[in-house]
Design a protein around this motif. Structure first.
Motif, PDB file in Angstrom:
ATOM      1  N   VAL A   1       0.838  -1.196   0.000  1.00  0.00           N
ATOM      2  CA  VAL A   1       0.000   0.000   0.000  1.00  0.00           C
ATOM      3  C   VAL A   1       0.876   1.250   0.000  1.00  0.00           C
ATOM      4  O   VAL A   1       0.611   2.218  -0.723  1.00  0.00           O
ATOM      5  CB  VAL A   1      -0.949   0.006   1.212  1.00  0.00           C
TER       6      VAL A   1
ATOM      7  N   SER B   1       2.291   1.802  -3.419  1.00  0.00           N
ATOM      8  CA  SER B   1       1.343   2.067  -4.505  1.00  0.00           C
ATOM      9  C   SER B   1       1.320   3.535  -4.900  1.00  0.00           C
ATOM     10  O   SER B   1       0.993   3.872  -6.034  1.00  0.00           O
ATOM     11  CB  SER B   1      -0.057   1.611  -4.104  1.00  0.00           C
TER      12      SER B   1
ATOM     13  N   GLU C   1      -6.886   0.525  -4.634  1.00  0.00           N
ATOM     14  CA  GLU C   1      -7.855   0.992  -3.636  1.00  0.00           C
ATOM     15  C   GLU C   1      -8.362  -0.155  -2.786  1.00  0.00           C
ATOM     16  O   GLU C   1      -8.603  -0.002  -1.574  1.00  0.00           O
ATOM     17  CB  GLU C   1      -9.029   1.684  -4.348  1.00  0.00           C
TER      18      GLU C   1
ATOM     19  N   ALA D   1      -6.816  -0.364   5.818  1.00  0.00           N
ATOM     20  CA  ALA D   1      -7.483   0.636   6.653  1.00  0.00           C
ATOM     21  C   ALA D   1      -8.497   0.007   7.603  1.00  0.00           C
ATOM     22  O   ALA D   1      -8.748   0.540   8.686  1.00  0.00           O
ATOM     23  CB  ALA D   1      -8.169   1.679   5.772  1.00  0.00           C
TER      24      ALA D   1
ATOM     25  N   ARG E   1      -5.809  -0.785  -0.180  1.00  0.00           N
ATOM     26  CA  ARG E   1      -5.850   0.279   0.830  1.00  0.00           C
ATOM     27  C   ARG E   1      -7.000   0.078   1.804  1.00  0.00           C
ATOM     28  O   ARG E   1      -6.846   0.245   3.026  1.00  0.00           O
ATOM     29  CB  ARG E   1      -5.975   1.647   0.141  1.00  0.00           C
ATOM     30  N   ARG E   2      -8.163  -0.291   1.278  1.00  0.00           N
ATOM     31  CA  ARG E   2      -9.330  -0.530   2.135  1.00  0.00           C
ATOM     32  C   ARG E   2      -9.101  -1.682   3.099  1.00  0.00           C
ATOM     33  O   ARG E   2      -9.508  -1.631   4.260  1.00  0.00           O
ATOM     34  CB  ARG E   2     -10.562  -0.815   1.268  1.00  0.00           C
TER      35      ARG E   2
END
Length: 296
Positions: free
Chosen positions: A244, A247, A269, A276, A272-273
């Motif tokens: 991440v 990226s 994305e 997170a 990343r999710r």
């Protein structure tokens, strides 16, 4: 066993688009008696010259043989073409591209009309049909008895792979492989876009890109193992937190090169999710864990 001792299996083919015509020519070349029908009758003329019997209507074509293969535009076309035709005792093999749900509904529809049913997903292009070295094959699912009865004929155009009695599984395998293919094409397209306008020829990048993607093929088996075990952390070499963080460089490079990142952003994305959602628990994971976010 010589070719002359092999039983030549009679069959009917409905639909003579590019794929249907390729299938027809392969069966004819192998000596199988073939009856064909197409909505635009002119497309059958060349096949008639090659030995096909041309039916004047779908009903006539279906009546000619027990084995009926469909290669039409879509599932709605299958229903329209076969509407009102007596299917009692027929063996329907539907090679029309469709979804798993459509395959299951069409199987129930056929069985209610007294027919056995197998859905199919063709993994290949028309140019690959009838060429053993091409690697083309067809997924089949549904009635195992139908498949076993007609396997010799079904495997003439391309390899025949039975993937279960759930009629939806042929389409599911088909779409899963095509989804992987398009994802790969997206990454390759982005890579070539990055070098456009630079003093780097596409043919200079090509062998490097091909070699790199081949080396990354381990991800297929790795993902299967981790999804099966539920273990996303053991033996991780490049963890999610690191990927991440890295990226951002991919995105900045695209911006500097004047290239849209729309082909790679969705996967970045997703990673990343995943991170997170629980930075402590997921930081050391393999990126495979991001797949779990896709199921709705």
């Amino acid at each position: 066993m010589t070719d002359n001792t092999v039983t030549k299996h009679p069959l009917t083919l409905l639909g003579l688009g590019d794929m249907g015509t390729a299938l027809a020519r392969t069966w004819l070349a192998a000596g199988h008696p073939l009856t064909v029908w197409n909505r635009t009758a002119a497309k059958a003329e060349a096949l008639a010259a090659e030995g096909a019997a041309v039916a004047a209507s779908p009903a006539e074509a279906v009546a000619a043989n027990t084995l009926v293969v469909l290669c039409l535009l879509d599932d709605a076309s299958v229903g329209s073409v076969l509407d009102g035709i007596d299917l009692t005792g027929k063996d329907l093999v539907d090679l029309t591209t469709g979804t798993p749900a459509e395959g299951r509904r069409r199987a129930a529809w056929a069985e209610a009309r007294g027919a056995r049913f197998v859905d199919g997903g063709i993994m290949g292009t028309p140019a690959m049909i009838g060429v053993p070295a091409s690697g083309a094959y067809v997924f089949h699912s549904g009635s195992r008895a139908l498949f076993d009865t007609h396997r010799a004929a079904l495997q003439v155009p391309a390899g025949a792979r039975f993937v279960g009695e759930d009629p939806g599984h042929a389409a599911l395998f088909d779409m899963a492989l095509l989804s992987g293919m398009y994802g790969l094409f997206a990454g390759i397209s982005h890579a070539y876009a990055l070098i456009e306008g630079e003093d780097i020829a596409p043919k200079e990048l090509a062998p490097l890109l091909s070699e790199w993607l081949g080396a990354m093929g381990f991800f297929v088996g790795n993902a299967a193992d981790r999804l099966t075990s539920g273990d996303f952390t053991t033996g991780v070499v490049s963890n999610l937190a690191m990927q991440v963080a890295g990226s951002g460089t991919l995105l900045r490079t695209a911006e500097e090169q004047g290239v849209s990142a729309e082909l790679i952003t969705p996967y970045l994305e997703l990673m990343r999710r995943r991170l997170a959602a629980d930075p402590v628990a997921h930081a050391g994971e393999d990126t495979v864990g991001a797949i779990t976010l896709l199921k709705r």
